[in-house]
Design an enzyme around this catalytic site. Sequence first.
Site, mmCIF file in Angstrom:
data_model
loop_
_atom_site.group_PDB
_atom_site.id
_atom_site.type_symbol
_atom_site.label_atom_id
_atom_site.label_comp_id
_atom_site.label_asym_id
_atom_site.label_seq_id
_atom_site.Cartn_x
_atom_site.Cartn_y
_atom_site.Cartn_z
ATOM 1 N N ASP A 146 -23.948 8.924 13.718
ATOM 2 C CA ASP A 146 -23.762 7.518 13.366
ATOM 3 C C ASP A 146 -22.303 7.268 12.982
ATOM 4 O O ASP A 146 -21.942 7.282 11.823
ATOM 5 C CB ASP A 146 -24.702 7.138 12.216
ATOM 6 C CG ASP A 146 -24.674 5.647 11.915
ATOM 7 O OD1 ASP A 146 -24.045 4.902 12.679
ATOM 8 O OD2 ASP A 146 -25.279 5.228 10.913
ATOM 9 N N TRP A 147 -21.477 7.049 13.998
ATOM 10 C CA TRP A 147 -20.064 6.734 13.801
ATOM 11 C C TRP A 147 -19.843 5.292 14.233
ATOM 12 O O TRP A 147 -19.867 4.983 15.429
ATOM 13 C CB TRP A 147 -19.179 7.652 14.654
ATOM 14 C CG TRP A 147 -19.087 9.065 14.160
ATOM 15 C CD1 TRP A 147 -19.634 9.591 13.029
ATOM 16 C CD2 TRP A 147 -18.372 10.140 14.787
ATOM 17 N NE1 TRP A 147 -19.320 10.918 12.911
ATOM 18 C CE2 TRP A 147 -18.539 11.290 13.979
ATOM 19 C CE3 TRP A 147 -17.612 10.236 15.939
ATOM 20 C CZ2 TRP A 147 -17.971 12.515 14.302
ATOM 21 C CZ3 TRP A 147 -17.048 11.458 16.273
ATOM 22 C CH2 TRP A 147 -17.219 12.596 15.456
ATOM 23 N N GLU A 148 -19.600 4.410 13.292
ATOM 24 C CA GLU A 148 -19.542 2.989 13.618
ATOM 25 C C GLU A 148 -18.201 2.328 13.304
ATOM 26 O O GLU A 148 -18.056 1.117 13.510
ATOM 27 C CB GLU A 148 -20.657 2.235 12.869
ATOM 28 C CG GLU A 148 -22.051 2.735 13.181
ATOM 29 C CD GLU A 148 -23.129 1.971 12.430
ATOM 30 O OE1 GLU A 148 -23.062 0.725 12.389
ATOM 31 O OE2 GLU A 148 -24.039 2.628 11.868
ATOM 32 N N PHE A 149 -17.218 3.070 12.807
ATOM 33 C CA PHE A 149 -15.961 2.446 12.408
ATOM 34 C C PHE A 149 -15.130 1.980 13.601
ATOM 35 O O PHE A 149 -14.487 0.935 13.541
ATOM 36 C CB PHE A 149 -15.151 3.391 11.521
ATOM 37 C CG PHE A 149 -15.694 3.511 10.125
ATOM 38 C CD1 PHE A 149 -15.314 2.624 9.132
ATOM 39 C CD2 PHE A 149 -16.609 4.506 9.803
ATOM 40 C CE1 PHE A 149 -15.809 2.725 7.852
ATOM 41 C CE2 PHE A 149 -17.120 4.624 8.516
ATOM 42 C CZ PHE A 149 -16.724 3.729 7.532
ATOM 43 N N LYS A 161 -12.659 -4.208 13.733
ATOM 44 C CA LYS A 161 -12.206 -2.960 14.347
ATOM 45 C C LYS A 161 -10.816 -3.083 14.965
ATOM 46 O O LYS A 161 -10.260 -2.092 15.455
ATOM 47 C CB LYS A 161 -13.219 -2.497 15.404
ATOM 48 C CG LYS A 161 -14.560 -2.071 14.817
ATOM 49 C CD LYS A 161 -15.528 -1.662 15.913
ATOM 50 C CE LYS A 161 -16.829 -1.098 15.332
ATOM 51 N NZ LYS A 161 -17.520 -2.026 14.432
#
Length: 338
Positions: A146-149, A161
């Site tokens: 879960d990488w959402e940056f 972003k």
Amino acid sequence: MPVVPVGGSSSSQHVVPVALTCSWMVLLFHAAFGQKPAKLPLIGRKPFVAAWNAPLDMCTLKYNVTTNLDRLFHIRGSPRADWTGQNVTIFYANRLGYYPHYTPEGVAVHGGLPQNCSLDLHLFKAYQDINHFIPAEDFRGLAVIDWEFWRPQWSRNWHKKDIYRQKSRELTAKAYINVTDAQVEELSRRRFEKSAKAFMQRTIQLGTRLRPNGHWGFYLYPDCHNYNLHEENYTGFCPLLERMRNDELQWLWNSSTALFPSVAIRKSHSNSISNLHFTQHRVRESLRTASLTSKEYDLPTYVYLRLGYRDEALTFLTAVRAEFTSEWERINTLSTVT
């Protein structure tokens, strides 16, 4: 934060149990897209499975309330940081290596940018983290990163972003002199995308090498960005540009062993027909993507949904309240019979 993944080890997936109509539409999409055989089920004779991934264990610890999820879910887990060895393992930004990103306040963590962080040090730490959170070498569950940056494609880092494009330009401008703005833009894009790809691809390849029987993928991938639910005559179709961008992520689909899209909705999106279109086309795009890889089978697709709204998790979806138990039991019975 993902809560409830629902899916299976067949490329024909259910969105359950929010609406029976939606579930059967997904089956029809599989018939349209499926060009390769499905991978063998994660659980024997269960082509459609439901997995629980919310900290329900806190109910027992705080309130002495116990619940029996065995009748509803095939796989259960908790996202709490001190839980390891589960069938559903979520790797958040602080649990897998040295994931470079910026905080909401604009503070750089691990260099902030993927091109400004050591990939080797990250992979060494990721190796330790995988062994810690998934100690069993024969692990056969779900491993979700879960990488959402930031997103690995320059063009998709919009709104909040955009800081990754801004900081990339600044880094490039400091490294080169006598370059035009256009050259800075192009150099920044290339450096960012090359490093972002390496971080995502090498990390998931490490996971599949260490725990080859697990289903590895990134949460929210693929996405088709059909979030414009308030538009008049909303169809839910994924824009052609976004589908083309998903095609460009062939390297990611080839490195993954599962897909983990999301159909979570906001409370303001109260139109049930629009929500149906929103959901069906997101799943449809996932099934299309699942067949694009060079693998001999379609990637298993696990659709994340919430029992509550995306922005108000404690406010439950209306349909879920009345239909959750009966609908899932009915679908589970059907899949067992077939």
